[in-house]
Design a protein around this motif. Sequence first.
Motif, PDB file in Angstrom:
ATOM      1  N   MET A   1      -3.070   5.659   0.900  1.00  0.00           N
ATOM      2  CA  MET A   1      -1.919   5.149   1.616  1.00  0.00           C
ATOM      3  C   MET A   1      -1.712   3.695   1.186  1.00  0.00           C
ATOM      4  O   MET A   1      -2.657   2.922   1.113  1.00  0.00           O
ATOM      5  N   ASN A   2      -0.449   3.343   0.905  1.00  0.00           N
ATOM      6  CA  ASN A   2      -0.183   1.952   0.577  1.00  0.00           C
ATOM      7  C   ASN A   2       0.334   1.216   1.815  1.00  0.00           C
ATOM      8  O   ASN A   2       0.546   1.816   2.867  1.00  0.00           O
ATOM      9  N   LEU A   3       0.540  -0.075   1.669  1.00  0.00           N
ATOM     10  CA  LEU A   3       0.922  -0.895   2.818  1.00  0.00           C
ATOM     11  C   LEU A   3       2.282  -0.504   3.373  1.00  0.00           C
ATOM     12  O   LEU A   3       2.463  -0.433   4.595  1.00  0.00           O
ATOM     13  N   ALA A   4       3.235  -0.222   2.512  1.00  0.00           N
ATOM     14  CA  ALA A   4       4.576   0.182   2.975  1.00  0.00           C
ATOM     15  C   ALA A   4       4.487   1.461   3.795  1.00  0.00           C
ATOM     16  O   ALA A   4       5.129   1.577   4.849  1.00  0.00           O
ATOM     17  N   GLU A   5       3.698   2.424   3.337  1.00  0.00           N
ATOM     18  CA  GLU A   5       3.527   3.679   4.083  1.00  0.00           C
ATOM     19  C   GLU A   5       2.863   3.416   5.429  1.00  0.00           C
ATOM     20  O   GLU A   5       3.261   3.987   6.443  1.00  0.00           O
TER      21      GLU A   5
ATOM     22  N   ALA B   1      -8.187  -4.432   8.755  1.00  0.00           N
ATOM     23  CA  ALA B   1      -7.277  -4.396   9.908  1.00  0.00           C
ATOM     24  C   ALA B   1      -6.538  -3.065  10.028  1.00  0.00           C
ATOM     25  O   ALA B   1      -6.118  -2.686  11.119  1.00  0.00           O
ATOM     26  N   THR B   2      -6.381  -2.360   8.926  1.00  0.00           N
ATOM     27  CA  THR B   2      -5.691  -1.068   8.957  1.00  0.00           C
ATOM     28  C   THR B   2      -6.671   0.091   9.128  1.00  0.00           C
ATOM     29  O   THR B   2      -6.309   1.249   8.922  1.00  0.00           O
TER      30      THR B   2
ATOM     31  N   HIS C   1      -6.216   0.761   1.075  1.00  0.00           N
ATOM     32  CA  HIS C   1      -7.280   0.328   0.177  1.00  0.00           C
ATOM     33  C   HIS C   1      -6.742  -0.706  -0.817  1.00  0.00           C
ATOM     34  O   HIS C   1      -5.596  -0.593  -1.259  1.00  0.00           O
ATOM     35  N   PRO C   2      -7.552  -1.704  -1.173  1.00  0.00           N
ATOM     36  CA  PRO C   2      -7.101  -2.689  -2.156  1.00  0.00           C
ATOM     37  C   PRO C   2      -6.593  -2.082  -3.462  1.00  0.00           C
ATOM     38  O   PRO C   2      -5.684  -2.624  -4.087  1.00  0.00           O
ATOM     39  N   ARG C   3      -7.124  -0.960  -3.857  1.00  0.00           N
ATOM     40  CA  ARG C   3      -6.640  -0.303  -5.098  1.00  0.00           C
ATOM     41  C   ARG C   3      -5.191   0.149  -4.989  1.00  0.00           C
ATOM     42  O   ARG C   3      -4.517   0.330  -5.993  1.00  0.00           O
ATOM     43  N   SER C   4      -4.693   0.334  -3.765  1.00  0.00           N
ATOM     44  CA  SER C   4      -3.309   0.804  -3.610  1.00  0.00           C
ATOM     45  C   SER C   4      -2.297  -0.202  -4.145  1.00  0.00           C
ATOM     46  O   SER C   4      -1.182   0.175  -4.485  1.00  0.00           O
ATOM     47  N   TYR C   5      -2.689  -1.479  -4.245  1.00  0.00           N
ATOM     48  CA  TYR C   5      -1.763  -2.489  -4.762  1.00  0.00           C
ATOM     49  C   TYR C   5      -1.544  -2.341  -6.253  1.00  0.00           C
ATOM     50  O   TYR C   5      -0.539  -2.803  -6.772  1.00  0.00           O
ATOM     51  N   LEU C   6      -2.452  -1.672  -6.932  1.00  0.00           N
ATOM     52  CA  LEU C   6      -2.282  -1.452  -8.365  1.00  0.00           C
ATOM     53  C   LEU C   6      -1.077  -0.582  -8.654  1.00  0.00           C
ATOM     54  O   LEU C   6      -0.480  -0.665  -9.723  1.00  0.00           O
ATOM     55  N   GLU C   7      -0.684   0.245  -7.690  1.00  0.00           N
ATOM     56  CA  GLU C   7       0.494   1.107  -7.838  1.00  0.00           C
ATOM     57  C   GLU C   7       1.787   0.299  -7.900  1.00  0.00           C
ATOM     58  O   GLU C   7       2.782   0.773  -8.410  1.00  0.00           O
TER      59      GLU C   7
END
Length: 64
Positions: free
Chosen positions: A1-5, A49-50, A55-61
Amino acid sequence: MNLAEYLQTPGKSATALATEIGCAVSTITRAANGETLPSRKMMNRIYEATGRRVHPRSYLETIP
């Protein structure tokens, strides 16, 4: 899951997350929109916090 989701999850908001981790709302919204890449420290704070859902890896997307 990314931050926007994550932020689209009912009951979750950029304002609440920013308050919880102690940063500006704009920091969260820019990261969610892919406008900026959070620092490693900020990624880890968001991760914790989430409930370890963003996960930090989601920012690579978001990197073109």
